[in-house]
Design an enzyme around this catalytic site. Structure first.
Site, short mmCIF file in Angstrom:
data_model
loop_
_atom_site.label_atom_id
_atom_site.label_comp_id
_atom_site.label_asym_id
_atom_site.label_seq_id
_atom_site.Cartn_x
_atom_site.Cartn_y
_atom_site.Cartn_z
N GLY A 55 0.83 -1.20 0.00
CA GLY A 55 0.00 0.00 0.00
C GLY A 55 0.86 1.24 0.00
O GLY A 55 2.05 1.19 0.34
N CYS A 82 5.28 -6.22 1.61
CA CYS A 82 5.66 -4.81 1.71
C CYS A 82 4.93 -4.14 2.89
O CYS A 82 5.22 -4.43 4.04
CB CYS A 82 5.41 -4.10 0.39
SG CYS A 82 6.31 -2.53 0.22
N TYR A 83 3.95 -3.27 2.62
CA TYR A 83 3.19 -2.65 3.71
C TYR A 83 2.58 -3.73 4.61
O TYR A 83 2.55 -3.59 5.83
CB TYR A 83 2.09 -1.76 3.13
CG TYR A 83 1.24 -1.06 4.16
CD1 TYR A 83 1.55 0.22 4.61
CD2 TYR A 83 0.11 -1.67 4.70
CE1 TYR A 83 0.77 0.86 5.56
CE2 TYR A 83 -0.68 -1.05 5.64
CZ TYR A 83 -0.35 0.22 6.08
OH TYR A 83 -1.14 0.85 7.02
N HIS A 169 8.04 -7.33 -3.72
CA HIS A 169 6.78 -7.69 -4.36
C HIS A 169 6.94 -8.96 -5.19
O HIS A 169 7.35 -8.90 -6.35
CB HIS A 169 6.28 -6.54 -5.24
CG HIS A 169 5.81 -5.35 -4.47
ND1 HIS A 169 4.52 -5.24 -3.98
CD2 HIS A 169 6.46 -4.23 -4.07
CE1 HIS A 169 4.39 -4.10 -3.33
NE2 HIS A 169 5.56 -3.47 -3.37
N GLU A 171 4.63 -10.63 -6.48
CA GLU A 171 3.53 -10.75 -7.43
C GLU A 171 3.82 -10.16 -8.79
O GLU A 171 3.12 -10.45 -9.77
CB GLU A 171 2.26 -10.11 -6.86
CG GLU A 171 2.27 -8.58 -6.73
CD GLU A 171 2.85 -8.06 -5.43
OE1 GLU A 171 2.52 -6.94 -5.04
OE2 GLU A 171 3.66 -8.80 -4.82
N ASP A 227 -11.74 -6.79 -24.57
CA ASP A 227 -12.49 -6.69 -23.32
C ASP A 227 -13.99 -6.62 -23.56
O ASP A 227 -14.77 -7.39 -22.99
CB ASP A 227 -12.04 -5.47 -22.53
CG ASP A 227 -10.53 -5.42 -22.34
OD1 ASP A 227 -9.89 -6.49 -22.45
OD2 ASP A 227 -10.00 -4.33 -22.10
N LYS A 369 -5.84 -9.00 -18.47
CA LYS A 369 -6.01 -9.20 -19.90
C LYS A 369 -5.82 -10.66 -20.31
O LYS A 369 -6.61 -11.20 -21.08
CB LYS A 369 -5.02 -8.31 -20.66
CG LYS A 369 -5.12 -8.41 -22.17
CD LYS A 369 -6.40 -7.78 -22.71
CE LYS A 369 -6.38 -6.28 -22.52
NZ LYS A 369 -7.56 -5.63 -23.14
#
Length: 513
Positions: A55, A82-83, A169, A171, A227, A369
């Site tokens: 965050g 992280c946060y 991170h 991710e 999309d 996506k």
């Protein structure tokens, strides 16, 4: 609720939903929850584990988002990122300090304990960091798992509470071994078996649409991109002829775009497709406007007016559907209690005022996506639609730096057509995630036909990315770039220079505006 669930507490990270996506890649269902969800509410989810996201705030600030401290008594494994790591360590007795040196970007992680979270990892790995605070001191109940050059506690484990924390991170794509870390946490630490798949999402989304819509009609904004095409197809699968699609020709489209959309969806797929030619209105409203955020606001406003003009002719229409994806949502920033920072306005996110009288349906809102492409294939859409490169809702207006004029649009359309044609001819279209041309209205000196020229610059941008939250520039062969440049300069009047954008995201975004 699926049998195996990982709950993700969102503290406003730009990568919050990317964490959810990484979990789903391992065939484990993930659910985003508000940061302040109570331990009692979490217990009802029967989650196998929790992840605390990063965050933008500092845990040292009095008004920074907090979690219910009772979640650490639930007995399920928790991974803080992280946060989320800093908050968990603070609650469990650690001290958070402002780092002497910020750690941003790629950094080298030295792993000192490979017994659980870092099992099957090398002794060192490249990771992506983005923090100003860090854990400065830990109590006896913690064990350090990894360090970096500036962060002595880059990863930790609590000895009694099943809490793990990483200061980087895992991710993002810039942490190449991040998938191994997630697999270790999900399978070895949380005990998941991986029994969830994307087809489950499709079935759940179809049933959710049917329950919510009932016998009403749904209006879908169809652009012809991946999309909106996938969203429309999912809706058509759910409610059939009660779906009415509206295509708005905003005058900001690629060459022959409107004709191709009509041919594909009205003539081939037999959708109830209504076409609204609003191009003159859009261009008039954009005249003299140079600020990119103002462009998006104007386009969003005119987009709604175009819808109103056609929607008023559709009876029993209660809902408006859009192909909004999560990157659109997170980049639009804080709203609906989301503490994420604003990056840029997306005209199709929250752009539907209540006075229109429609409720909003966004069946793809939680997807990225590549996940949408999987859904499109599952629904039977043809390859040329499923694998089409993204095209922004505001169209070429956000690929023209400065004022949008008919003349500049024609220059950009011609350059864009050449770019796409050449990367397809080179067999690179599927390898490149998104390619675009940008008109930079900066005059540069050139020599054309033995005479001095002073004309525009076209910037070519091509990126490769698994999720569009992070991206690296595509390393297009020089010969292909040379052909693209030569054709644009020789065939497009008003351009005498072509440059190639080699920025990554972050810090740059994919689009220029």
């Amino acid at each position: 609720m699926p049998r195996e669930t990982i709950a993700i507490l969102d503290f406003g990270s730009q990568y919050g939903q990317l964490i959810a996506r990484r979990v789903r890649e391992h065939n484990v269902y993930s659910r985003i929850c508000p940061a302040d969800i109570t331990a009692e509410e979490l217990s009802k989810l029967s989650a196998r584990g929790l992840i605390l996201s990063g965050g933008p705030a500092s845990v040292k600030d009095a008004d920074s988002p907090k979690c219910d401290e009772k979640i650490f008594e639930l007995g399920v494994p928790i991974l803080g990122i992280c946060y989320g790591m800093q908050l968990g360590c603070q609650i469990l007795g650690g001290q958070i300090i402002a780092a002497e040196k910020r750690e941003y970007g790629r950094t080298k992680l030295a792993i000192v304990d490979k017994s659980d979270l870092f099992a099957n990892m090398p002794d060192s790995a490249t990771v992506w960091a983005s923090h100003g605070d860090q854990v400065g001191q830990l109590g006896e109940d913690f064990a350090g798992l990894a360090t970096t050059g500036t962060c002595p506690f880059a990863a930790v484990r609590h000895k009694n509470k099943k809490f793990f924390g990483v200061q980087f991170h895992p991710e993002v794509a810039h942490t190449p071994k991040g998938s191994v870390i997630f697999r270790n946490f999900l399978y070895d630490i949380c005990g998941c078996t991986g029994d969830w798949k994307m087809s489950d999402f499709v079935g759940e989304a179809i049933e959710a649409v049917r329950r919510r819509v009932g016998q009403a009609k749904v209006i879908c904004g169809l652009s012809g991109g991946v999309d909106s095409s996938v969203a429309a197809s999912l809706l058509h699968k759910a409610i059939g002829e009660r779906l009415v699609c509206i295509f708005v020709d905003n005058g900001l489209l690629r060459r022959n775009e409107a004709e191709n959309v009509v041919s594909t969806f009205r003539d081939h797929f037999h959708f109830d497709l209504r076409v609204v030619d609003w191009s003159e209105r859009f261009l008039t409203a954009l005249a003299g406007v140079t600020d990119p955020q103002q462009k998006r606001r104007i386009i969003g406003s005119e987009f709604i007016e175009a819808f109103k003009s056609e929607a008023s002719n559709i009876t029993n229409a209660r809902f408006l559907a859009q192909g909004t994806l999560y990157p659109d949502v997170i980049e639009s920033g804080a709203k609906d209690g989301n503490p994420a920072a604003n990056i840029k306005i997306h005209h199709n996110v929250g752009g539907l005022p209540s006075e229109l009288g429609f409720e909003l349906i966004e069946p793809l809102r939680d997807l990225f996506k590549d996940e949408v492409r999987v859904v499109g294939e599952y629904l039977g859409l043809p390859e040329d639609i499923v694998w089409r490169h993204p095209f922004p809702g505001p169209g070429l207006a956000v690929r023209i730096i400065g004022e949008v004029t008919p003349e500049r649009l024609e220059i950009l359309r011609a350059a864009d057509e050449i770019l796409i044609d050449e990367i397809k001819s080179a067999g690179l279209y599927r390898k490149i995630s998104q390619a675009l041309a940008v008109l930079v209205p900066v005059g540069t000196v050139g020599v054309m036909g033995d005479e001095r020229s002073y004309e525009n610059v076209i910037a070519v941008r091509a990126v490769e990315t698994p999720d569009f939250m992070t991206a690296d520039f595509s390393q297009i062969p020089y010969a292909v770039l040379g052909t693209i440049s030569s054709r644009i300069i020789n065939e497009v009047r008003g351009v005498n220079r072509v440059v190639y954008d080699i920025s990554s995201k972050p810090p740059a975004t994919i689009e220029w505006e």
